[in-house]
Motif scaffolding. Sequence first.
Motif, PDB file in Angstrom:
ATOM      1  N   VAL A 159       0.834  -1.206   0.000  1.00 19.58           N
ATOM      2  CA  VAL A 159       0.000   0.000   0.000  1.00 19.58           C
ATOM      3  C   VAL A 159       0.867   1.254   0.000  1.00 19.58           C
ATOM      4  O   VAL A 159       0.537   2.257  -0.645  1.00 19.58           O
ATOM      5  CB  VAL A 159      -0.949  -0.020   1.216  1.00 19.58           C
ATOM      6  N   TYR A 160       2.017   1.195   0.707  1.00 21.84           N
ATOM      7  CA  TYR A 160       2.905   2.361   0.803  1.00 21.84           C
ATOM      8  C   TYR A 160       4.194   2.194   0.001  1.00 21.84           C
ATOM      9  O   TYR A 160       5.178   2.891   0.242  1.00 21.84           O
ATOM     10  CB  TYR A 160       3.245   2.637   2.278  1.00 21.84           C
ATOM     11  N   ASP A 161       4.184   1.299  -0.953  1.00 19.17           N
ATOM     12  CA  ASP A 161       5.402   0.989  -1.711  1.00 19.17           C
ATOM     13  C   ASP A 161       6.019   2.217  -2.362  1.00 19.17           C
ATOM     14  O   ASP A 161       7.239   2.402  -2.347  1.00 19.17           O
ATOM     15  CB  ASP A 161       5.097  -0.054  -2.786  1.00 19.17           C
ATOM     16  N   SER A 162       5.207   3.094  -2.944  1.00 21.64           N
ATOM     17  CA  SER A 162       5.748   4.247  -3.668  1.00 21.64           C
ATOM     18  C   SER A 162       6.499   5.195  -2.744  1.00 21.64           C
ATOM     19  O   SER A 162       7.372   5.948  -3.189  1.00 21.64           O
ATOM     20  CB  SER A 162       4.617   5.003  -4.380  1.00 21.64           C
ATOM     21  N   HIS A 163       6.170   5.162  -1.443  1.00 27.14           N
ATOM     22  CA  HIS A 163       6.853   6.030  -0.474  1.00 27.14           C
ATOM     23  C   HIS A 163       8.051   5.315   0.136  1.00 27.14           C
ATOM     24  O   HIS A 163       9.120   5.899   0.306  1.00 27.14           O
ATOM     25  CB  HIS A 163       5.883   6.464   0.616  1.00 27.14           C
ATOM     26  N   LEU A 164       7.887   4.037   0.441  1.00 25.15           N
ATOM     27  CA  LEU A 164       8.961   3.289   1.079  1.00 25.15           C
ATOM     28  C   LEU A 164      10.138   3.074   0.143  1.00 25.15           C
ATOM     29  O   LEU A 164      11.277   2.920   0.592  1.00 25.15           O
ATOM     30  CB  LEU A 164       8.434   1.928   1.565  1.00 25.15           C
ATOM     31  N   GLY A 165       9.855   3.070  -1.160  1.00 29.77           N
ATOM     32  CA  GLY A 165      10.939   2.892  -2.120  1.00 29.77           C
ATOM     33  C   GLY A 165      11.960   4.012  -2.069  1.00 29.77           C
ATOM     34  O   GLY A 165      13.104   3.852  -2.533  1.00 29.77           O
ATOM     35  N   LYS A 166      11.583   5.143  -1.497  1.00 30.65           N
ATOM     36  CA  LYS A 166      12.490   6.281  -1.395  1.00 30.65           C
ATOM     37  C   LYS A 166      13.320   6.238  -0.117  1.00 30.65           C
ATOM     38  O   LYS A 166      14.185   7.102   0.094  1.00 30.65           O
ATOM     39  CB  LYS A 166      11.679   7.587  -1.426  1.00 30.65           C
ATOM     40  N   ILE A 167      13.053   5.247   0.736  1.00 27.62           N
ATOM     41  CA  ILE A 167      13.748   5.160   2.026  1.00 27.62           C
ATOM     42  C   ILE A 167      14.824   4.090   1.964  1.00 27.62           C
ATOM     43  O   ILE A 167      14.567   2.961   1.553  1.00 27.62           O
ATOM     44  CB  ILE A 167      12.749   4.831   3.151  1.00 27.62           C
ATOM     45  N   SER A 168      16.025   4.440   2.364  1.00 25.41           N
ATOM     46  CA  SER A 168      17.120   3.472   2.397  1.00 25.41           C
ATOM     47  C   SER A 168      17.033   2.672   3.695  1.00 25.41           C
ATOM     48  O   SER A 168      17.008   3.255   4.785  1.00 25.41           O
ATOM     49  CB  SER A 168      18.474   4.199   2.322  1.00 25.41           C
ATOM     50  N   ARG A 169      16.974   1.361   3.569  1.00 26.55           N
ATOM     51  CA  ARG A 169      16.962   0.531   4.760  1.00 26.55           C
ATOM     52  C   ARG A 169      18.308   0.640   5.451  1.00 26.55           C
ATOM     53  O   ARG A 169      19.357   0.747   4.798  1.00 26.55           O
ATOM     54  CB  ARG A 169      16.675  -0.934   4.394  1.00 26.55           C
ATOM     55  N   PRO A 170      18.332   0.627   6.788  1.00 25.75           N
ATOM     56  CA  PRO A 170      19.592   0.841   7.522  1.00 25.75           C
ATOM     57  C   PRO A 170      20.621  -0.253   7.239  1.00 25.75           C
ATOM     58  O   PRO A 170      20.277  -1.426   7.120  1.00 25.75           O
ATOM     59  CB  PRO A 170      19.139   0.823   8.981  1.00 25.75           C
ATOM     60  N   ASP A 171      21.887   0.177   7.102  1.00 23.49           N
ATOM     61  CA  ASP A 171      22.974  -0.778   6.898  1.00 23.49           C
ATOM     62  C   ASP A 171      23.691  -1.105   8.206  1.00 23.49           C
ATOM     63  O   ASP A 171      24.768  -1.681   8.210  1.00 23.49           O
ATOM     64  CB  ASP A 171      23.978  -0.228   5.876  1.00 23.49           C
TER      65      ASP A 171
END
Length: 453
Positions: A159-171
């Motif tokens: 549902v929020y894919d278009s927004h989450l795609g802009k977030i870098s998951r923590p390394d």
Amino acid sequence: MKILIVSCVDDNFGDNLIRICFEKLLRTVLKNLGADLTSIELAKMPHKAIDKDLIISSDILFFAGGGLFGINYMNNYQFVEEIIRIADQHNVPVVLSSIGANNMGVNSENEHLLSELLRRRCFKAVSVRENPEMFRRYAEGADYEIIQVCDPAVWTKYVYDSHLGKISRPDRRVVGINVVRGGLFGDNDKPWKLGDEMNYMDEMRKRLENSGVEYAFYTNGSFLDNNSLLYFVREYNVPKERIIIPQSTRQLVETICGFTSVAAIRMHSSIISYALDVPSVNLVWNDKVRFFYQNIGYPDRAISIEDWNAESVLERLSAIENDPADTPDREYQMSLYDFLFDIMKDFLGVPDGAAEKYDFDRVSSELMNDPVSLQEDLDELVIKVQKGEKHYLSRFVEMKKQDKEFRQLKKECAKKDKEIERLKKENSKLNNLFVVRTYKKLRSLKKKIFGGK
């Protein structure tokens, strides 16, 4: 055609997420069935803001999910019952979808109300997210089947894919520590108070800092939860960069997306974590938490208050952070879609074979192509402002009342002070008179005994 979606609308964004994900799934179902979306109105109504005309004018009514069923301190029953009563009187079909149970206030004297509620003739179908045995017991004799499905929010990732795609998951390792209002535990008959929560959070902070692990305290958006976190920050000198207070459902989802593991208290922190492949554990303050973790196959991640402390929580998080099996079960996720598809297929009169049900990949793709609008954020900010104004007005009225009572007490005290001064003067006169009379009596007695003057 008008479809009415009834849901809990609050500043706790977990509740709002339920409706958002439900609505997106329902739109996908309608598209799957070949319905003309331009001719269908998806109307929305908060369950505590009942609009009789809106209910009557609807062709079908869905309760979108959440813990609305039961008798408890939140008083949901009276609103849910009123909505169903209106729908029943006007022959509006009702569907309980992914409904949850909050039933702390049930007893032998009021339990019959729940059975009577579930036996209303307006019910077209009922699906529950937890404790189906309890629902089946209450609905015994009803002419529909109780089906268990997932919470709508397990679809959050898509549902929020278009927004989450802009977030870098923590390394690197980043632990999210969920914070709630202190009174939540007492309301659910649990022996934990705000002070206990503060001590736990402080210990979490110390252990993580000593281990060199990054962390952030965050809430699900509720005003009262936020107050508890801000109080903790002030009392324990927590750096501001270590706290996150989401101002919309989108921000809550983005916040959890930025963690590698979560120590949750609010259940929808765990549900969002599950949807985003972020391992979590959850303090059990309500049975619904235990049921959720049982449903997803991780019952050991629901931790009782007796075993909930910084050491045990961090040990458990360390053990599960790299679990390769920690991904959502597709069959579990599809359970709600399948339920909604079957309901709407029957309601719309779509012939068997006329529409092939989407598989998981198609559903997730459709959800990603139907992004949540920024209007949702604006609406939620308006709700938060309105709730804040309501809280402020309540406190303002209470302060005015107290101020009036104080002024009245001040006047009464002034009157008492005058009365005391008067009594002091009278007492002084009486004392003087007593001294004079006593002196005269002593002098008279002296004359009798010794003679003379």
